[in-house]
Structures are given as C-alpha cells and as structure tokens.
Design a protein around this motif. Structure first.
Motif, PDB file in Angstrom:
ATOM      1  N   ARG A  92      66.228  20.599  76.728  1.00  0.00           N
ATOM      2  CA  ARG A  92      64.939  21.024  77.638  1.00  0.00           C
ATOM      3  C   ARG A  92      65.112  22.633  77.888  1.00  0.00           C
ATOM      4  NH1 ARG A  92      63.474  18.113  83.348  1.00  0.00           N
ATOM      5  NH2 ARG A  92      61.597  19.664  83.781  1.00  0.00           N
ATOM      6  N   TYR A  93      66.372  23.058  78.403  1.00  0.00           N
ATOM      7  CA  TYR A  93      66.704  24.385  78.718  1.00  0.00           C
ATOM      8  C   TYR A  93      66.292  25.336  77.633  1.00  0.00           C
ATOM      9  CZ  TYR A  93      68.623  28.832  80.151  1.00  0.00           C
ATOM     10  OH  TYR A  93      68.625  30.326  80.394  1.00  0.00           O
ATOM     11  N   TYR A 135      62.891  26.607  77.033  1.00  0.00           N
ATOM     12  CA  TYR A 135      62.238  27.628  78.000  1.00  0.00           C
ATOM     13  C   TYR A 135      62.638  28.843  77.375  1.00  0.00           C
ATOM     14  CZ  TYR A 135      61.995  23.423  81.008  1.00  0.00           C
ATOM     15  OH  TYR A 135      61.522  22.379  81.694  1.00  0.00           O
ATOM     16  N   PRO A 177      58.596  25.711  82.344  1.00  0.00           N
ATOM     17  CA  PRO A 177      59.246  24.968  83.238  1.00  0.00           C
ATOM     18  C   PRO A 177      58.321  24.394  84.319  1.00  0.00           C
ATOM     19  CG  PRO A 177      60.198  26.902  83.606  1.00  0.00           C
ATOM     20  CD  PRO A 177      59.295  27.030  82.380  1.00  0.00           C
ATOM     21  N   LEU A 237      61.240  23.540  88.976  1.00  0.00           N
ATOM     22  CA  LEU A 237      62.179  23.825  88.293  1.00  0.00           C
ATOM     23  C   LEU A 237      62.437  25.407  88.037  1.00  0.00           C
ATOM     24  CD1 LEU A 237      64.695  23.122  86.601  1.00  0.00           C
ATOM     25  CD2 LEU A 237      63.301  22.765  84.693  1.00  0.00           C
TER      26      LEU A 237
END
Length: 254
Positions: free
Chosen positions: A32-33, A36, A43, A47
């Motif tokens: 998920r990171y 970004y 995000p 977040l």
C-alpha cells in the motif's frame, strides 16, 4: 510522478529507510505504501495526516512543494510548517505537565502530537513553572549523573533549534526515542551532544532525526522523596517543608 509521491521517495531516502520500515511504522502494508511512492494511488486524508506527522513536514509542503529543491532543514524551521503541540490544561486553566510513562518511548513517538494521546497521560501542576509548556520524561541509563532510572526530567518546550543554548541540558525526542544530553554545538545539519559521564563519547544527531527538544527545568524522583530544582530558593522551600512535616509527624507520634 506527483509532487507527493516524489516527496515521499525523497524523505524516505533522507531517513535511509526502507518502504517496509516506514509501512510498519504507519501500520499499513508495504504494498500500500509503495503505491503512494509510485503515484498509483493517493492516501486518504487521515493517513496523509499520519504521514505528515511521521516525516514532520506539513501536508501543505508535502503536496505542493518539491522538497528536493530546498534545504530540508530550512523548511522544517518555517513557522507555517510547525506541527502544533497539543497542550493539556487543568481545571483552573493552567498548563498541566504531562508525565510520559516509564519505558513508553515508542508510544510517545507515535502520539506526541496526537491530542487524544496527550489527554490520556497522567499530569501534575507545579505553580512555579508557568511561563511555557512543560512535560516530564523518564530518565534511563547512567550517562547523565546524578539522574538514574526512576527519575523524571521536567523540560520546557523549545520552539526552534536556534533557541537552544550550548552548555545547557535537553531532553531530546528523536525518531529513535528519548535522549537526555548536554548540547555541545549546533551545525548546519546536525547538533552535537555529550554526556556528563565522560565514559560516553559525544556524537551528532541529524536535524531531520529531531522531533522535539525540551530544556531541563527540574527533576523529580519517582517516589517524590526529593525534587532537584534549578531554582535554589524553591528547592530550599521544599526541603524546609519536608523537615517541618517530619517534626510534625514525630510530635503526633508522641
């Protein structure tokens, strides 16, 4: 690439950290990171706020300024980039002194600018500490005699690195935890600190690792047997009061 994604990649490189490490700190998955950083998704606001607090860079700068074009240390000193310090007050409206639990450094690093976390802490009020914001941190180790495990260091919040003074002692909150040291020097991109225990060598702390600085004001033993105040008049007052209480106790026993 968006400005946000480029900034995330740049800030992670400054910390010399991995995507997995930052994802773990943010309590999300690495995948998920990574999206970004690769500009594959954005995000959510909640977040994004957490990311802002993690890197100690305001949301406005994260999404609108290419951080690679400016000295990061200078950006962190901009007033508009300041992360607001949560302040707890008592029933009279006086600033309360929050007490950080012993061996709770990681909890504080995750919640130091979270009003709900600060509100959950125990607190005390000391009438002679009024002008400024104060917080009490547990001392550990033997690098700063005479303070030992069980002592709480009460510090006054320092707004800017430039306000720190060489020779004074500070409770420093870094991305790795707490350290209580004497300031030996201020450089362009770091500060140099040293221990009062000469067994320990001085070392540098990069400015991007710094989260907060609290100038020493007084110390409190865990059992509240003695308070070591910078103000000798106040210290004498408490010692005299303690002696009066001891004499009164002996009189009542008789």
């Amino acid at each position: 690439m968006s400005i946000l994604s480029e900034n995330l990649r740049y800030l992670r490189a400054q910390l010399k950290s991995s995507q997995q490490k930052i994802a773990d700190d943010l309590i999300i998955t690495r995948g998920r990171y990574a999206k970004y950083e690769e500009n594959e998704s954005e995000p959510p606001l909640e977040l994004l706020l957490k990311i802002s607090r993690y890197f100690h860079v305001s949301i406005d700068l994260l999404v609108s300024v290419d951080l690679r074009r400016f000295p990061l240390d200078e950006l962190l000193q901009l007033p508009d980039n300041r992360i607001l310090l949560p302040v707890l007050v008592d029933h009279t409206g006086e600033n309360a002194i929050e007490i950080i639990p012993n061996k709770a450094s990681m909890g504080y690093l995750n919640g130091y600018n979270d009003p709900q976390y600060i509100e959950s802490l125990q607190h005390i009020s000391l009438p002679f500490l009024r002008n400024g914001k104060y917080r009490a941190f547990p001392a550990e180790g033997d690098s700063m005699p005479p303070f030992k495990d069980g002592t709480y260091i009460v510090g006054k919040y320092v707004e800017k690195i430039q306000d720190m003074k060489v020779g004074k002692t500070y409770l420093l909150v870094t991305r790795s935890g707490f350290v209580y040291k004497r300031l030996a020097g201020i450089e362009d991109h770091s500060i140099r600190v040293q221990s009062d225990n000469t067994f320990f060598e001085p070392y540098d702390i990069p400015l991007h690792e710094m989260l907060e600085a609290w100038e020493y004001e007084c110390s409190i033993l865990r059992d509240y047997d003695l308070l070591d105040f910078a103000n000798n008049d106040v210290k004498g007052m408490f010692l005299s009061l303690k002696q009066d209480i001891n004499r009164l106790e002996k009189y009542l026993v008789r």
